[in-house]
Design a protein around this motif. Sequence first.
Motif, PDB file in Angstrom:
ATOM      1  N   ILE A 180       0.857  -1.182   0.000  1.00 23.42           N
ATOM      2  CA  ILE A 180       0.000   0.000   0.000  1.00 23.42           C
ATOM      3  C   ILE A 180       0.895   1.235   0.000  1.00 23.42           C
ATOM      4  O   ILE A 180       1.829   1.328   0.795  1.00 23.42           O
ATOM      5  N   GLY A 181       0.614   2.185  -0.888  1.00 27.63           N
ATOM      6  CA  GLY A 181       1.396   3.418  -0.855  1.00 27.63           C
ATOM      7  C   GLY A 181       1.406   4.145  -2.180  1.00 27.63           C
ATOM      8  O   GLY A 181       0.788   3.713  -3.154  1.00 27.63           O
ATOM      9  N   ARG A 182       2.114   5.258  -2.203  1.00 27.84           N
ATOM     10  CA  ARG A 182       2.271   6.037  -3.422  1.00 27.84           C
ATOM     11  C   ARG A 182       3.185   5.275  -4.381  1.00 27.84           C
ATOM     12  O   ARG A 182       4.257   4.826  -3.989  1.00 27.84           O
ATOM     13  N   LEU A 183       2.750   5.140  -5.601  1.00 26.23           N
ATOM     14  CA  LEU A 183       3.528   4.407  -6.600  1.00 26.23           C
ATOM     15  C   LEU A 183       4.566   5.354  -7.206  1.00 26.23           C
ATOM     16  O   LEU A 183       4.398   5.888  -8.293  1.00 26.23           O
ATOM     17  N   THR A 184       5.640   5.548  -6.461  1.00 30.89           N
ATOM     18  CA  THR A 184       6.698   6.464  -6.874  1.00 30.89           C
ATOM     19  C   THR A 184       8.046   5.763  -6.777  1.00 30.89           C
ATOM     20  O   THR A 184       8.179   4.694  -6.154  1.00 30.89           O
ATOM     21  N   HIS A 185       9.041   6.408  -7.393  1.00 32.83           N
ATOM     22  CA  HIS A 185      10.401   5.876  -7.344  1.00 32.83           C
ATOM     23  C   HIS A 185      10.882   5.780  -5.907  1.00 32.83           C
ATOM     24  O   HIS A 185      11.552   4.807  -5.524  1.00 32.83           O
ATOM     25  N   GLN A 186      10.558   6.794  -5.078  1.00 34.08           N
ATOM     26  CA  GLN A 186      11.001   6.812  -3.682  1.00 34.08           C
ATOM     27  C   GLN A 186      10.558   5.556  -2.944  1.00 34.08           C
ATOM     28  O   GLN A 186      11.278   5.011  -2.105  1.00 34.08           O
ATOM     29  N   LYS A 187       9.364   5.089  -3.236  1.00 31.53           N
ATOM     30  CA  LYS A 187       8.813   3.937  -2.516  1.00 31.53           C
ATOM     31  C   LYS A 187       9.392   2.609  -2.996  1.00 31.53           C
ATOM     32  O   LYS A 187       9.021   1.556  -2.487  1.00 31.53           O
ATOM     33  N   GLY A 188      10.281   2.651  -3.995  1.00 32.22           N
ATOM     34  CA  GLY A 188      11.017   1.459  -4.389  1.00 32.22           C
ATOM     35  C   GLY A 188      10.252   0.446  -5.210  1.00 32.22           C
ATOM     36  O   GLY A 188      10.680  -0.713  -5.341  1.00 32.22           O
ATOM     37  N   PHE A 189       9.148   0.853  -5.823  1.00 32.34           N
ATOM     38  CA  PHE A 189       8.353  -0.107  -6.589  1.00 32.34           C
ATOM     39  C   PHE A 189       9.084  -0.650  -7.828  1.00 32.34           C
ATOM     40  O   PHE A 189       8.897  -1.820  -8.185  1.00 32.34           O
ATOM     41  N   PRO A 190       9.922   0.142  -8.511  1.00 31.27           N
ATOM     42  CA  PRO A 190      10.701  -0.454  -9.615  1.00 31.27           C
ATOM     43  C   PRO A 190      11.602  -1.590  -9.138  1.00 31.27           C
ATOM     44  O   PRO A 190      11.775  -2.595  -9.848  1.00 31.27           O
ATOM     45  N   THR A 191      12.172  -1.452  -7.938  1.00 28.01           N
ATOM     46  CA  THR A 191      13.002  -2.522  -7.381  1.00 28.01           C
ATOM     47  C   THR A 191      12.170  -3.769  -7.143  1.00 28.01           C
ATOM     48  O   THR A 191      12.594  -4.899  -7.441  1.00 28.01           O
ATOM     49  N   PHE A 192      10.964  -3.572  -6.619  1.00 29.17           N
ATOM     50  CA  PHE A 192      10.076  -4.708  -6.393  1.00 29.17           C
ATOM     51  C   PHE A 192       9.716  -5.403  -7.699  1.00 29.17           C
ATOM     52  O   PHE A 192       9.731  -6.640  -7.790  1.00 29.17           O
TER      53      PHE A 192
END
Length: 476
Positions: A298-310
């Motif tokens: 759950i969260g903002r889908l941004t680079h900061q939140k590390g979603f590309p890494t996931f």
Amino acid sequence: MKILHASAEYFPYIKMGGLADMLASLTKEQAKTEEVYVALPYIGGLGKSPQWTGREYPALLPNDAKTDSLVVSILKNSKFLEAEESGVKLYFFQSDLFQSLNSVYGHAEEHFRFAMFSYACYALSQILKVDVFHAHDWHTAIALTLQKDSANPIPSVFTIHNLAYQGDHPFWMTGFLKEEPFRLITSPFDHDGKCNYMKAGILSADKITTVSPGYREETLSEPNGFGLSYCLQQRSGDYRGILNGIDSEEWNPNKDKRIYKTYSAKDWKEGKLKNKTELFKEIGRPSLPLDVPLVGLIGRLTHQKGFPTFLQAFSERRHLPHRYVVLGSGEPEMEKTFYYLSETFPDVFYFYKGYNENLAHKIEAASDFFLMPSLFEPCGLNQMYSHNYGTIPIVSRVGGLKDTVEESNIPSYKTGIVFEPNDAGSLGYALERAKDLFGSQERDIVVKNIMDLDWSWKKRKLEYDLVYTKAIELKI
């Protein structure tokens, strides 16, 4: 003690991130022993209708209304409307600048809107004669400069929730700060040739806090100082990291009316099984298996939140049996990717675009693990919510996440799984360890550990009391 908080967010009225939850739960705890006020913008898209008291307050001090400038005219036609929530008095800044907005961020002229709001908060603090003025993030930072320059300065505290967002704008856009009612010298706010509101707050506040000890240390150097580490180093003696708390009544699986079945540490297995079963039905995936790990995000889908890494780690670990439920919105390309995965692999992925408070609670209750792959994270709250719900957090070793989650080799001390930030290999290995933990007896020990943790505000409220006391002593 009379405390006025100034913020752009406050749950449940305006919520874009953790600031809203943090401030609502902190003030709820403070209100048990202090007089607590909160000033926030009155936008058209409030998440809840306020309980108005009928009282109103001006947004402009009489001594600052000597001209007919545009700013003075706007503030003359603005006011604060008083409401109450959980023992806290709320002051909604009613102004044409905010009234038509459905969300508080992402609009043109933000530098002007929040400067007007900051002045109004400063004026309100003088009118209410509070003992402490507590501003949150760049949106209210100009109020701290006004306090510092005031003939009657009120002890002030500035909390940095995310240093990446600084409210910096070209100087030609901020000329109004030199005029009435501000009358500010803006050169001290010069950072890389721009007028930086965050820097103004750092230089002007009596005391500075941020939302975890780990993030405090990270911001004292680059790159996590985002260009302002030198300012924080100058103020390091006045700069403290205080870990956020959570509202343990709002996020309590034993009382939560939003989830399908309440449960406690005694019956968490039955509770999670029922919540997982019902969640799969609600999201249209009733055939998903119940005996494999469910991972919530759950969260903002941004680079900061590390979603590309996931996403990279997921691609490399496709053999894992995990299912994923994702709730959030953000960068369009990220949204498209998650939507594609949800449509292409419906037996593995489910994506809900946007934010839904009820669904967030249901995901926490149903999930076996909760993933936070942030590149940096000032504090994070979901890992604490997860602990309460017996949901084992998988987090990157940054900021408040490393302060709250420990992957010990001793099961009785383990409170989650930790991996290195921005490292898909490390995250992938963490997902492998989650698979092993899911089917082991060790999971019972870890779930008991985390559900026994206390992340309430009781202790942390005392830490803020100490900061307030020291700020007041500076004015004596």
